[in-house]
Enzyme design. Structure first.
Site, PDB file in Angstrom:
ATOM      1  N   LYS A  84       0.735  -1.427   0.072  1.00 31.07           N
ATOM      2  CA  LYS A  84       0.025  -0.192  -0.181  1.00 31.07           C
ATOM      3  C   LYS A  84       0.816   1.107  -0.101  1.00 31.07           C
ATOM      4  CE  LYS A  84      -1.798   2.441   3.195  1.00 31.07           C
ATOM      5  NZ  LYS A  84      -1.742   4.171   2.674  1.00 31.07           N
ATOM      6  N   GLU A 135      10.292   0.712  10.291  1.00 25.74           N
ATOM      7  CA  GLU A 135      11.183   1.678  10.153  1.00 25.74           C
ATOM      8  C   GLU A 135      10.777   2.982  10.549  1.00 25.74           C
ATOM      9  OE1 GLU A 135      14.635   2.333   9.598  1.00 25.74           O
ATOM     10  OE2 GLU A 135      14.265   0.924   8.121  1.00 25.74           O
ATOM     11  N   CYS A 165      13.068  10.463   7.633  1.00 26.59           N
ATOM     12  CA  CYS A 165      13.262   9.863   8.950  1.00 26.59           C
ATOM     13  C   CYS A 165      14.586  10.069   9.547  1.00 26.59           C
ATOM     14  CB  CYS A 165      12.675   8.356   8.943  1.00 26.59           C
ATOM     15  SG  CYS A 165      13.602   7.320   7.801  1.00 26.59           S
ATOM     16  N   GLU A 196       9.771  14.634  16.279  1.00 26.52           N
ATOM     17  CA  GLU A 196      10.448  14.659  14.917  1.00 26.52           C
ATOM     18  C   GLU A 196       9.475  15.806  14.054  1.00 26.52           C
ATOM     19  OE1 GLU A 196       9.168  11.102  12.593  1.00 26.52           O
ATOM     20  OE2 GLU A 196      11.323  11.500  11.566  1.00 26.52           O
TER      21      GLU A 196
END
Lengths: 479, 288
Positions: free
Chosen positions: A185, A259, A293, A390
Site C-alpha cells: 500500500k 522503520e 526519517c 520529529e
C-alpha cells in the site's frame, strides 16, 4: 538571497515526460482493476492542482489481493528456482532504469521533491535495490542463515510519502528475492509511481499476484496489517503508527519489521572541516525538504565554534533555491501536503513560544503550493519540543556541547535511534563516537548516504529490523 | 545421616550484585515435586522490577563497552564456578524438577556446557554477523552488531537451570544486561545461579534475578520505558498477547517463542544471540 553577479535562468523539466494519465487504478493479480474504495485525487503539492484521479482499494480488495498473492506464492513464486526469480528482479531493475526519467518527473510532480533529487537519487537508488537483491535470489544458501532458508509467504507492506518509489524498492526487492509475494500500500498522497511500477511488473511478465499494489488511506493499511493470511508486515512511517501496528500484530505469528521516526543528532566538533560540515548539515536537514526519517534535525555544535558555524550555515542556507520542483535549479521543493505543512508550522511555533532563536531563510517563496522556508533555530534546549519531536520538515535545531562525553549524552537523549552524524578530523574520536552513539546508521564526515549493500534501520523507538545488506534479508526469511 | 540439625538458607533476590529481600516483604513457599517444603523464596514486586531495571541500565555501559574477549573470560569464569557447585545444582534441580539424580546430573552438565558455548560466542558473533559493505561510492562502510540494551527475561517455568541458562547466557554474551524473572515453582537453582554470578567477576547489575510470578511481573517489564527487549518464554500463553501489546508502547523487541517450552537439551543455534543485537552501519568518505 544575497546579491550575486550570477542569476540562474529557469531550467524547467518538461512535465510531459511523466506521461501523466487522468486516472490510475489498483493492481491486483496481474491486472489493473477498479478499486471498490472511495476514489482519491492526488495533487501536485507545488501547485495544488489535481494531477490524477486514483481508484482506491476497499477492504474486500485487500482480501482479493492477499488471496492472489497467496496463490502466486504457492503456485509459482515460492517454488520457483532462485535463479529464475533473479532474472525477473533484474528485469525490474532494468525497466526502472529505462523509464527513469519518466519516473523521476512523475515522482517530483506527485511528491513535490526537486527533480534533481528524484532524478539523481531516488530513482537510481530504487533501481540499485532491485539489482542488488536480484543477485541474492539464487544465493540465499550463502546468506548465513543456514542452508535453504525459506520465505515467509505473503508480505504486507505499507510505505510513506517521502520517498514513494524508493521505499517501494526497499520493500519489494528483498521480499521478491527471498521468494515472498507482496501486497503493497503506497501512501495516500503519493500513489502514482507505485502504479507505474505495476506497469513495469507487467512489462517484466512477472507472474500474476506476485506483486499487488493497493492505493488507499490508513484504513486500507490497517486492513492489510490485520489480514489473517499475511505472514509478514513491513512498515515505514511514523513511530505513532508503528506502535499501533506492533499492537495489532501482537500475539500473531506474523513477522514484523518497523522503520520509524528519528531525531538524528549531527555532531560537529571544533576541528571539523567546517565548509564540508556545513554542506553536510544542509544536506542532512534540507534534503527532500527534511522529509527524511534520518534527517540530521538536531545539530550539536561544540560551543567554541557555534557562532562561526551559525554564520556559515545561515549564509549557505540563504543560497538554497526554493520553488518549482521541476526546475533543475531548485534545491528545496514543496512540502508534501497541507496537513504536513500545518504540522511543521505548529512545531515551529512551539519553538518560538519556548524561547528558541528562529532564523528563516529570506528566499522568495512561491505564492501557490505548500512551501516552507528553510529555518534554523539556535539557543535550543534539550527540553524543547523542537529538540525532542520529529518535525519532518526543513527545520533545524541547534544545540551546543563542550566535551565529547556531553555530545554523546545529548545525542543519545532521545527515545529514537535511527541515525547520527559526526564531523571531526580526528579518526580515533570518530570511531569512539560511532561506538557510543545509539543509532542504526552513523555517518562520519558525510551524511545521508544510502546503498542497498549497507543495512539501514533503527534502535529503540526508531523501529526494528534492517533493510539492505545481508542483514536485511532476515526480515523476509523464516529464520 | 547424622543427628545434626542443618542450617537452612534464606533465599533472596539478586539485584545490582546484592541479595536483598523483596521490597514488598513478601515470600512464598517452594516445595519439591512431591510437595515437601524446601524453602521460602522472595516474592518480587513491581518495585523490585524497577530497581532491577535501574541496576541493569547502570551496568549496561560497562558491560557492553567491555571487550568481547573480556566478556568471554568473565562468562567462562561463570562456567568454572558453576562446575564447582555442580553437586549443589544437581540436588536442587532434582528436588525442584522431581527428576532422578542421574537425569539432574545430565541437565546440570548440559547447563554448564551451554554456558561455555555462549561464553565462546562473545568474540565471534560480530565476525559472523558484521559486514564490510561494498557500497557504490567512495566510502568505507561497515556494519557491526551491538547489544540492544536491557533485556527483560521471563525464564522457562519447567526447566529450572538448563532453561534458565539457555535464555540468560545469550543475553549476557551479546553485551546486553538482563532482568530475569525465574521459574515461579522452581526458583531455587536460579538463586544459586545468582550466587555463582555474584562470585565470578560478572559486574553487579549485569544480571538481575527475581524470584516471583511472571504473570505479575511480566507486564511491568513489558511496559517499562527503559527495557529494550522482552523474552516471554516463561509467560503463560494466554498472557503473551497482552505482554506483546504492552511492549509495543516502547517499540520493544519481543522474542518470538514457541507456545510449549522447547526441549532445552537440544543444541541451540545463534537465533537468540541475533535477537539481542542491533546492526549499526558506519560510513566514512574515502580520500587523501
Amino acid at each position: 538571497m544575497p546579491d550575486s553577479p550570477f542569476e540562474y535562468a529557469p531550467a524547467p523539466e518538461s512535465r510531459d515526460i511523466a506521461n501523466l494519465k487522468p486516472a490510475y487504478r489498483p493492481f491486483i493479480d496481474g491486472a489493473f482493476v477498479d478499486g471498490k474504495g472511495e476514489p482519491l485525487k492526488t495533487i501536485n503539492p507545488a501547485t495544488e492542482e489535481v494531477l490524477a484521479e486514483v481508484s482506491t482499494a476497499s477492504k474486500s480488495d485487500v482480501d482479493t489481493a492477499v488471496k492472489a498473492a497467496r496463490r502466486a506464492y504457492e503456485k509459482t513464486w515460492g517454488r520457483m528456482p532462485g535463479a529464475e526469480r533473479a532474472k525477473y528482479i533484474f528485469r525490474l531493475a532494468r525497466l526502472i532504469q529505462e523509464r527513469g526519467r519518466e519516473l523521476a518527473v512523475l515522482e517530483s510532480l506527485d511528491n513535490g521533491k526537486p527533480i534533481k533529487e528524484s532524478r539523481d537519487s531516488d530513482i537510481p537508488t530504487a533501481a540499485a535495490h532491485f539489482f542488488y537483491h536480484a543477485g541474492w535470489a539464487d544465493k540465499l544458501d550463502y546468506a548465513g542463515y543456514g542452508p535453504d532458508p525459506r520465505p515467509l509467504g505473503v508480505a504486507g507492506q505499507v510505505i510513506p510519502w517521502n520517498f514513494p518509489l524508493l521505499m517501494l524498492a526497499w520493500k519489494i526487492a528483498p521480499a521478491l528475492a527471498t521468494g515472498n509475494t507482496v501486497v503493497l500500500k503506497p501512501a495516500e498522497t503519493t500513489p502514482l509511481t507505485a502504479l507505474v511500477f505495476a506497469e513495469l511488473c507487467q512489462q517484466a511478465d512477472l507472474p500474476p499476484g506476485v506483486v499487488n499494489i493497493l492505493p488507499g488511506a490508513g484504513d486500507i493499511g490497517a486492513e492489510l496489517v490485520g489480514h489473517p493470511d499475511v505472514n509478514k508486515i513491513a512498515f515505514t512511517g511514523s513511530t505513532e503508527v508503528g506502535k499501533l501496528i506492533q499492537r495489532t500484530v501482537a500475539g500473531t505469528p506474523k513477522k514484523l519489521t518497523l522503520e520509524l521516526g528519528g531525531k538524528a543528532a549531527n555532531v560537529v566538533f571544533d576541528d571539523a572541516p567546517l565548509d564540508q560540515a556545513v554542506e553536510g548539515i544542509v544536506n542532512g536537514i534540507f534534503f527532500n525538504q527534511g522529509h527524511v526519517c534520518c534527517a540530521g534535525s538536531r545539530l550539536l555544535v561544540q560551543e567554541s565554534i557555534v557562532d562561526e558555524v551559525l554564520e556559515k550555515l545561515r549564509y549557505r542556507v540563504s543560497t538554497l533555491r526554493i520553488g518549482d520542483p521541476l526546475d533543475k535549479n531548485t534545491d528545496v521543493g514543496a512540502i508534501n501536503s497541507r496537513e504536513q505543512l500545518t504540522k511543521i508550522q505548529e512545531l515551529v511555533d512551539s519553538g518560538d513560544t519556548e524561547g528558541a532563536q528562529r532564523w528563516t531563510s529570506p528566499c522568495p517563496i512561491p505564492e501557490r503550493g505548500f512551501f516552507f522556508a528553510p529555518t534554523v533555530f539556535s539557543d535550543v534546549q534539550q527540553s524543547m519540543r523542537i529538540a525532542r519531536e520529529e518535525i519532518f520538515g526543513p527545520v533545524l535545531s541547534v544545540l551546543t556541547f563542550r566535551t565529547p562525553e556531553e555530545a554523546v549524552t545529548k545525542a543519545n537523549n532521545t527515545p529514537y535511534g535511527l541515525s547520527a552524524g559526526i564531523w571531526t578530523e580526528k579518526g580515533s574520536r570518530i570511531l569512539w563516537m560511532a561506538n557510543q552513539l545509539r543509532a542504526g546508521v552513523v555517518w562520519a564526515n558525510t551524511f545521508n548516504r544510502f546503498d542497498p549493500a549497507a543495512p539501514f534501520g533503527g534502535y529503540q523507538e526508531s523501529g526494528f529490523g534492517r533493510e539492505g545488506g545481508r542483514t536485511g534479508l532476515e526480515a523476509y526469511l523464516d529464520v | 545421616m547424622s543427628d545434626r540439625l542443618s542450617v537452612t538458607k534464606t533465599y533472596k533476590l539478586y539485584i545490582g550484585g546484592k541479595f536483598p529481600r523483596s521490597e514488598s516483604g513478601r515470600s512464598y513457599p517452594v516445595s519439591d515435586a512431591k510437595g515437601k517444603f524446601l524453602a521460602n523464596a522472595a516474592h518480587a514486586s513491581r518495585k523490585d522490577v524497577r530497581d532491577a531495571v535501574v541496576a541493569a541500565r547502570k551496568a549496561f555501559g560497562g558491560w557492553s563497552g567491555a571487550t568481547a574477549y573480556n566478556r568471554g573470560q568473565v562468562l567462562f569464569r561463570v562456567a568454572e564456578v558453576l562446575e564447582g557447585r555442580r553437586d549443589q545444582f544437581i540436588s536442587e534441580v532434582s528436588a525442584c524438577e522431581g527428576v532422578p539424580a542421574k537425569k539432574a546430573e545430565s541437565l546440570v552438565d548440559a547447563a554448564i556446557d551451554r554456558w561455555v558455548w555462549y561464553a565462546g560466542w562473545t568474540d565471534k558473533i560480530a565476525t559472523v554477523l558484521g559486514a564490510a559493505n561494498p557500497v557504490a561510492g567512495p566510502y568505507f562502510s561497515f556494519t557491526v552488531p551491538e547489544p540492544t540494551g536491557v533485556v527483560g527475561v521471563l525464564a522457562p517455568q519447567q526447566s529450572s537451570l538448563l532453561g534458565l541458562v539457555s535464555v540468560l547466557a545469550p543475553v549476557l554474551a551479546t553485551g546486553s544486561t538482563a532482568v530475569v524473572v525465574s521459574s515461579a515453582e522452581r526458583p531455587l537453582p536460579a538463586i544459586t545461579l545468582s550466587e555463582v554470578l555474584a562470585t565470578s567477576d560478572v559486574p553487579g547489575g549485569v544480571a538481575n534475578i527475581l524470584t516471583g510470578r511472571a504473570a505479575e511481573l511480566g507486564s511491568w517489564l513489558a511496559s517499562h520505558g527503559d527495557v529494550n527487549a522482552l523474552d516471554p518464554t516463561g509467560a503463560a500463553v494466554a498472557d503473551r498477547v497482552e505482554l506483546a501489546k504492552a511492549a509495543a508502547g516502547t517499540v520493544k523487541r519481543v522474542l518470538s517463542v514457541p507456545a510449549e517450552e522447547p526441549d532445552w537439551t537440544r543444541q541451540p543455534d545463534i537465533a537468540r544471540l541475533r535477537r539481542y543485537l542491533e546492526a549499526k552501519t558506519v560510513w566514512h568518505p574515502l580520500g587523501v
